[in-house]
Scaffold this motif. Structure first.
Motif, PDB file in Angstrom:
ATOM      1  N   ILE A 552      38.695  60.889  54.488  1.00 50.00           N
ATOM      2  CA  ILE A 552      40.118  61.388  53.881  1.00 50.00           C
ATOM      3  C   ILE A 552      40.472  60.899  52.537  1.00 50.00           C
ATOM      4  O   ILE A 552      40.075  59.602  52.281  1.00 50.00           O
ATOM      5  N   PRO A 553      40.898  61.521  51.550  1.00 57.15           N
ATOM      6  CA  PRO A 553      40.994  60.926  50.315  1.00 57.15           C
ATOM      7  C   PRO A 553      42.097  59.982  50.144  1.00 57.15           C
ATOM      8  O   PRO A 553      43.077  60.196  50.730  1.00 57.15           O
ATOM      9  N   CYS A 554      42.185  59.069  49.141  1.00 57.81           N
ATOM     10  CA  CYS A 554      43.099  58.089  49.204  1.00 57.81           C
ATOM     11  C   CYS A 554      44.483  58.619  48.690  1.00 57.81           C
ATOM     12  O   CYS A 554      44.216  59.629  48.018  1.00 57.81           O
ATOM     13  N   LEU A 555      45.398  58.151  49.097  1.00 64.33           N
ATOM     14  CA  LEU A 555      46.889  58.899  48.411  1.00 64.33           C
ATOM     15  C   LEU A 555      47.214  58.087  47.238  1.00 64.33           C
ATOM     16  O   LEU A 555      46.825  56.830  47.177  1.00 64.33           O
ATOM     17  N   ILE A 556      47.113  58.798  46.010  1.00 62.23           N
ATOM     18  CA  ILE A 556      47.419  58.144  44.796  1.00 62.23           C
ATOM     19  C   ILE A 556      49.044  58.040  44.767  1.00 62.23           C
ATOM     20  O   ILE A 556      49.822  58.975  44.503  1.00 62.23           O
ATOM     21  N   ALA A 557      49.318  56.722  44.475  1.00 63.52           N
ATOM     22  CA  ALA A 557      50.777  56.517  44.273  1.00 63.52           C
ATOM     23  C   ALA A 557      51.065  56.036  43.041  1.00 63.52           C
ATOM     24  O   ALA A 557      50.085  55.729  42.220  1.00 63.52           O
ATOM     25  N   GLU A 558      52.420  56.410  42.447  1.00 65.97           N
ATOM     26  CA  GLU A 558      52.499  55.914  41.150  1.00 65.97           C
ATOM     27  C   GLU A 558      53.195  54.486  41.009  1.00 65.97           C
ATOM     28  O   GLU A 558      54.172  54.282  41.886  1.00 65.97           O
ATOM     29  N   THR A 559      52.778  53.639  40.149  1.00 68.52           N
ATOM     30  CA  THR A 559      53.388  52.376  39.932  1.00 68.52           C
ATOM     31  C   THR A 559      54.865  52.493  39.614  1.00 68.52           C
ATOM     32  O   THR A 559      55.181  53.177  38.915  1.00 68.52           O
ATOM     33  N   PRO A 620      55.449  50.869  45.233  1.00 69.02           N
ATOM     34  CA  PRO A 620      54.297  49.690  44.604  1.00 69.02           C
ATOM     35  C   PRO A 620      54.790  49.514  43.227  1.00 69.02           C
ATOM     36  O   PRO A 620      55.595  50.225  42.469  1.00 69.02           O
ATOM     37  N   THR A 621      54.820  48.282  42.924  1.00 64.17           N
ATOM     38  CA  THR A 621      55.321  47.907  41.732  1.00 64.17           C
ATOM     39  C   THR A 621      54.044  47.585  40.717  1.00 64.17           C
ATOM     40  O   THR A 621      54.372  46.901  39.470  1.00 64.17           O
ATOM     41  N   LYS A 622      52.814  47.643  41.020  1.00 65.12           N
ATOM     42  CA  LYS A 622      51.720  47.192  40.285  1.00 65.12           C
ATOM     43  C   LYS A 622      50.426  47.931  40.482  1.00 65.12           C
ATOM     44  O   LYS A 622      50.439  48.409  41.749  1.00 65.12           O
ATOM     45  N   LEU A 623      49.528  47.837  39.763  1.00 58.11           N
ATOM     46  CA  LEU A 623      48.202  48.611  40.051  1.00 58.11           C
ATOM     47  C   LEU A 623      47.468  47.677  41.025  1.00 58.11           C
ATOM     48  O   LEU A 623      47.316  46.488  41.208  1.00 58.11           O
ATOM     49  N   GLY A 624      47.275  48.522  42.030  1.00 54.36           N
ATOM     50  CA  GLY A 624      46.628  47.643  43.096  1.00 54.36           C
ATOM     51  C   GLY A 624      46.111  48.884  44.199  1.00 54.36           C
ATOM     52  O   GLY A 624      46.050  50.233  44.141  1.00 54.36           O
ATOM     53  N   SER A 625      45.852  48.374  45.534  1.00 54.09           N
ATOM     54  CA  SER A 625      45.481  49.206  46.670  1.00 54.09           C
ATOM     55  C   SER A 625      45.668  48.440  47.974  1.00 54.09           C
ATOM     56  O   SER A 625      45.865  47.403  47.865  1.00 54.09           O
ATOM     57  N   GLY A 626      45.678  49.604  48.992  1.00 52.86           N
ATOM     58  CA  GLY A 626      45.808  48.711  50.219  1.00 52.86           C
ATOM     59  C   GLY A 626      45.858  49.930  51.308  1.00 52.86           C
ATOM     60  O   GLY A 626      45.682  51.079  50.887  1.00 52.86           O
ATOM     61  N   LYS A 627      45.888  49.479  52.592  1.00 50.17           N
ATOM     62  CA  LYS A 627      45.884  50.339  53.549  1.00 50.17           C
ATOM     63  C   LYS A 627      47.238  50.098  54.497  1.00 50.17           C
ATOM     64  O   LYS A 627      47.673  48.946  54.636  1.00 50.17           O
ATOM     65  N   VAL A 628      47.868  51.192  54.855  1.00 45.27           N
ATOM     66  CA  VAL A 628      49.144  51.161  55.781  1.00 45.27           C
ATOM     67  C   VAL A 628      48.356  51.837  56.878  1.00 45.27           C
ATOM     68  O   VAL A 628      48.115  53.030  57.197  1.00 45.27           O
ATOM     69  N   VAL A 657      46.189  53.996  46.540  1.00 49.28           N
ATOM     70  CA  VAL A 657      45.811  53.393  45.285  1.00 49.28           C
ATOM     71  C   VAL A 657      46.995  53.588  44.458  1.00 49.28           C
ATOM     72  O   VAL A 657      47.528  54.856  44.301  1.00 49.28           O
ATOM     73  N   SER A 658      47.262  52.694  43.889  1.00 51.47           N
ATOM     74  CA  SER A 658      48.535  52.689  43.007  1.00 51.47           C
ATOM     75  C   SER A 658      48.180  52.708  41.475  1.00 51.47           C
ATOM     76  O   SER A 658      47.498  51.676  41.240  1.00 51.47           O
ATOM     77  N   ARG A 659      48.480  53.751  40.868  1.00 48.83           N
ATOM     78  CA  ARG A 659      48.159  53.704  39.277  1.00 48.83           C
ATOM     79  C   ARG A 659      49.500  54.197  38.620  1.00 48.83           C
ATOM     80  O   ARG A 659      50.463  54.537  39.074  1.00 48.83           O
ATOM     81  N   SER A 660      49.379  53.827  37.278  1.00 44.53           N
ATOM     82  CA  SER A 660      50.541  54.188  36.555  1.00 44.53           C
ATOM     83  C   SER A 660      50.701  55.441  36.255  1.00 44.53           C
ATOM     84  O   SER A 660      51.675  56.079  35.752  1.00 44.53           O
ATOM     85  N   PHE A 661      50.026  56.430  36.531  1.00 43.42           N
ATOM     86  CA  PHE A 661      49.909  58.028  36.352  1.00 43.42           C
ATOM     87  C   PHE A 661      49.022  58.480  37.432  1.00 43.42           C
ATOM     88  O   PHE A 661      48.081  57.992  37.905  1.00 43.42           O
TER      89      PHE A 661
ATOM     90  N   VAL B  52      41.963  47.131  40.235  1.00 40.86           N
ATOM     91  CA  VAL B  52      41.560  47.959  41.423  1.00 40.86           C
ATOM     92  C   VAL B  52      40.234  47.804  41.609  1.00 40.86           C
ATOM     93  O   VAL B  52      39.442  48.325  40.518  1.00 40.86           O
ATOM     94  N   GLY B  53      39.437  47.983  42.592  1.00 43.77           N
ATOM     95  CA  GLY B  53      38.137  47.366  42.570  1.00 43.77           C
ATOM     96  C   GLY B  53      37.524  49.058  42.584  1.00 43.77           C
ATOM     97  O   GLY B  53      38.202  49.900  42.996  1.00 43.77           O
ATOM     98  N   THR B  54      36.286  49.185  42.146  1.00 44.77           N
ATOM     99  CA  THR B  54      35.547  50.230  42.184  1.00 44.77           C
ATOM    100  C   THR B  54      34.316  50.288  42.831  1.00 44.77           C
ATOM    101  O   THR B  54      33.756  49.025  42.472  1.00 44.77           O
ATOM    102  N   ARG B  55      33.663  51.355  43.275  1.00 40.06           N
ATOM    103  CA  ARG B  55      32.142  51.247  43.333  1.00 40.06           C
ATOM    104  C   ARG B  55      31.710  49.975  44.147  1.00 40.06           C
ATOM    105  O   ARG B  55      31.721  49.895  45.408  1.00 40.06           O
ATOM    106  N   ALA B  56      31.435  48.671  43.479  1.00 43.33           N
ATOM    107  CA  ALA B  56      31.126  47.695  43.921  1.00 43.33           C
ATOM    108  C   ALA B  56      32.421  46.771  44.821  1.00 43.33           C
ATOM    109  O   ALA B  56      32.230  46.594  45.789  1.00 43.33           O
TER     110      ALA B  56
END
Lengths: 669, 145
Positions: A552-559, A620-628, A657-661, B52-56
């Motif tokens: 399943i694709p990651c969900l992209i959230a906006e920071t 999310p308040t910053k660039l990052g990633s995680g699993k819920v 995955v949290s990105r700014s856009f 954010v990590g990628t690939r590796a």
């Protein structure tokens, strides 16, 4: 001291007296606990007994004194399986044959008084869940030009166009309100992803499957040792003689399908699972391959014969046989009458169903790994045809998939059970589809049929017929599960069995949004509101299931902003209607989700994520990633168990995955 | 007349000088322009993005795998792209479209008409092997394949 204890145990053993039954109320209570059902619908010539250990010669002697003329193991011992049989206690089940004229209740009470006896079951006969209707196919090939047909249908099987359960074009000649897209969404799976795999075997536990049917024969499982062996000899040493395509557990011999009272039910279900595709003949099967000998295989485990119902012995042996001989899925279009049991415990220990041995056999099957993808077997059951607001057992067991039915209008079929224990919906057909008495048979499910049973029909093609029921819905899901295993195998993916079932149940389309008002049928009206949130996770979607297997694709959230994330990729488009599990939010409307501290830090979460109205709230308040981790119930508002009938728990880890856009179409740039 | 001639000669010299200067300037500008146009075409693989990590460095079991192929159009400042991305799913999703480079700002549109989620500031390494795209404080590092 040791000697004294030994003597004491010996005495206790010697005290396995048949007279214990008469020594007071406590003993009587214990005896009733041991006897798990009644003799009302059971055989009066056999009893099933589970011992705590192999019965000694003394015990056998005692049994004979009470009119037991035969003691044999219920499950024929199978070489190499001894340890596993012992793990699930199957090696301790025995069948007692009674002398004629003996009162089966009396013998049961006396057998139960033996201390080494754990359980006594009357060998109850099951009722075949036959289709209420069976009609011949009268139409020939589609009126479409060959070019158009080739564009619409991926295979050349001439009757595929009548199988709306696979590809529903909304043809109003089937039903006035035939719903385009009300199907299992199989076309693109066949065209682009997977069509089957001969190593994935589905056992049809039912009436006998016509193994030489022209549209089934190439996809039948074959026991080569028996096929090449001596007739009348158990060539593979599995305890069953001449079991080439499966076995007739009812008559203990050759598989049958065309006897006077047979209905063709097993052959019909088998065709839905894996009738041969693209062979320019008849119908298609969900996992029937592409005409290159690449379909999944069907094993016939016959438990009904000439309208005689299988007993607990027969059903249990069939389930164990499927496990031992390589089946990954058992497709079970049978069950008790709805409402007989209202909880898993009452099913297992109920006083009107001989379920203990069947339960043990199911556990044995679920623990048997027969493919490279999952670590156990997958039982799939029909939910029942009594229009009851709960599924029937054994399918209602909370960890077993139970399938309800819809018609060509993509609405609940009038006969289908619904409510707790019903996990998912699939095409089952519907005869009384029109309010006027002019029923189109095309509203039912078309599949393979034993021509021997259609001799009175005036139609030319007697190898195919229409039936309806959750019995027909069940093999649709069995076929999709088989395709899922085949696809995962192709991709080299592995899953736990529970995860695989969760993925299957969450591969569903919204079914509730159309459940408003009424549905008018001949001489009956369905209040559709009664079915809301009662049809499991929704209608099964084969393509979504394959996508879930791929990953399943990651969900992209906006920071930096609050947002509601759509989780339908994880829970199907009915996600809004599911019951989610966890601590409730202060306003009582939402349910908090689980997330690790590391992931919380990575995403910069300052408040806990939660589910509300089928969406995931996160900030999310910053660039990052995680699993819920999100938990939900498939089939009802509570998880089934010993106390109540209910659904199966599903857990999905949603990657964020949290990105700014983010782009609107999901592209990375 | 002589004066006039002188004047004319002076004008001629002055004109020649101006022409020379102009030619020099034009040449210089042209050379400068050629130096400033970045050649970002080629096949690029995402190897890192800050935080954010990628690939590796995968996101749990969900890996991010992005390959971007930039092809020039009639000039090096515009062209088409093919994007292959795996963000958790088991197989790649493919996108295509067009891109434009205005000085050091890269932007684009997908073929379905959707614009990119952001435009990027571009930095190309001296050896042309690394393309760094920066947007809103996030840094995406691509290596040439």
């Amino acid at each position: 001291m040791f000697s004294l204890l030994s003597v004491s145990l010996s005495l206790t053993s010697c005290n396995d007296s048949l007279n214990e039954a008469n020594t007071g109320g406590t003993i009587s209570h214990l005896l009733s606990e041991k006897i798990v059902n009644t003799s009302e619908f059971a055989s009066n010539s056999t009893l099933l007994v589970k011992f705590s250990s192999t019965p000694s010669d003394d015990i056998e002697l005692q049994l004979k004194e009470e009119g037991v003329v035969g003691v044999e193991k219920l499950f024929p011992p199978m070489s190499g399986k001894e340890e596993k049989e012992a793990q699930f206690g199957l090696n301790r089940w025995y069948v007692l044959s009674l002398a004629s004229g003996r009162d089966v209740d009396d013998v049961a009470a006396k057998v139960a008084s033996i201390s080494s006896v754990e359980a006594v079951e009357f060998d109850e006969e099951y009722v075949n869940a036959k289709s209420e209707f069976c009609f011949p196919v009268e139409k020939d090939e589609s009126d479409m030009s060959p070019v158009t047909r080739a564009m619409v249908y991926p295979y050349n099987d001439p009757l595929l166009y009548l199988q709306w359960g696979y590809i529903n074009l909304g043809d109003v000649s089937y039903a006035d309100d035939c719903y385009k897209g009300g199907d299992i969404n199989i076309k693109d799976v066949w065209s682009n992803l997977i069509t089957g795999d001969p190593e994935i075997i589905v056992a049809v536990i039912d009436e006998g499957v016509k193994y030489n049917h022209p549209d089934l024969a190439p996809n039948m499982w074959v026991n080569e040792k028996e096929r090449l062996g001596e007739p009348g000899v158990d060539d593979d040493g599995n305890g069953y003689v001449d079991d080439v395509f499966g076995y007739n557990f009812m008559s203990e011999g050759e598989i049958t399908w065309g006897r006077e009272e047979d209905s063709g039910h097993g052959t019909h279900c088998a065709g839905t699972i894996a009738a041969v595709n693209n062979n320019n003949l008849g119908v298609c099967g969900v996992a029937g391959g592409s005409g290159k000998n690449d379909g999944c295989r069907i094993m016939s485990c016959q438990i009904f014969d000439n309208n005689t119902g299988g007993t607990s012995t027969v059903v249990s042996r069939a389930i164990k046989y499927a496990a031992d001989m390589g089946a990954s899925i058992i497709s079970c279009s049978f069950g008790y009458k709805g409402g007989t049991y209202k909880s898993d415990l009452s099913y297992r220990k109920g006083n009107r169903g001989s379920n203990q041995v069947e339960y043990d056999a199911l556990a044995y099957f679920e623990a048997t790994k027969n493919n490279s993808v999952v670590d156990g077997g997958i039982p799939i059951f029909a939910s029942g045809n009594d229009a009851d607001p709960y599924a029937t057992y054994p399918g209602a067991l909370h960890n077993i998939i139970s399938v309800s039915a819809f018609g060509p209008d993509y609405l609940p079929a009038y006969y289908s059970n619904y409510g707790p224990g019903c996990n998912i919906v699939a095409p089952g057909g519907e005869y009384y589809h029109k309010a006027q008495k002019n029923y189109p048979v095309e509203a039912l499910i078309l599949s393979t049929y034993p021509s021997e049973l259609g001799e009175s029909w005036t139609t030319r093609n007697r190898d195919y017929a229409y039936m309806q029921g959750t019995s027909m819905a069940c093999p649709h899901v069995s076929g999709i599960a088989a395709l899922g295993l085949a696809y995962a195998k192709k991709l080299g993916k592995t899953f736990s069995t529970s995860k695989f079932k969760e993925l299957l149940l969450s591969s569903a389309n919204d079914f509730d949004s159309r459940l408003m008002g009424t549905k008018e049928l001949y001489q009956r009206t369905l209040n559709l509101g009664n079915y809301r949130k009662q049809m499991g996770t929704g209608s099964i979607d084969a393509y979504i299931f394959m996508m879930q297997i791929e990953g399943i694709p990651c969900l992209i959230a906006e920071t930096g902003r609050n947002q509601w994330m759509d989780v339908s990729q994880y829970f199907g488009t009915s996600s809004v209607n599911l019951t989610y599990l966890g601590e409730t939010t202060p306003d009582g409307k939402g349910v908090y989700c689980e997330i690790s501290e590391a992931d919380r830090q990575s995403l910069g979460l300052q408040e806990e994520p939660y589910m509300m109205y089928g969406k995931l709230y996160i900030h999310p308040t910053k660039l990052g990633s995680g699993k819920v981790k999100i938990r939900a119930i498939a089939g009802g508002s509570i998880i089934g168990g010993d106390d109540a009938i209910g659904g199966m728990e599903m857990t999905q880890e949603v990657a964020i995955v949290s990105r700014s856009f983010k782009s609107k179409n999901g592209g990375w740039l | 007349m002589k004066w006039n001639f002188f004047i004319e000669r002076a004008s001629l010299w002055r004109g020649m000088l101006c022409l020379t200067l102009a030619l020099c300037l034009m040449t210089s500008c042209h050379e400068k322009e050629e130096e400033e146009v970045l050649d970002i075409t080629g096949s690029w693989t995402l190897v890192d993005l800050y935080e954010v990590g990628t690939r590796a460095v995968s996101i749990g079991s969900y890996e991010i795998d992005v390959t971007l192929v930039l092809t020039a159009g009639t000039t090096l400042t515009e062209g088409t792209f093919d994007l292959s991305q795996t963000v958790g799913e088991g197989r790649a999703r493919n996108f295509s479209g067009t891109w434009t480079l205005a000085e050091t700002t890269l932007s684009g549109n997908y073929s379905d008409g959707t614009s990119w989620g952001s435009s990027y500031e571009v930095l190309l390494s001296d050896d042309k092997s690394q393309l760094t795209l920066t947007s809103k404080g996030e840094v995406y590092v691509y290596k040439k394949q």
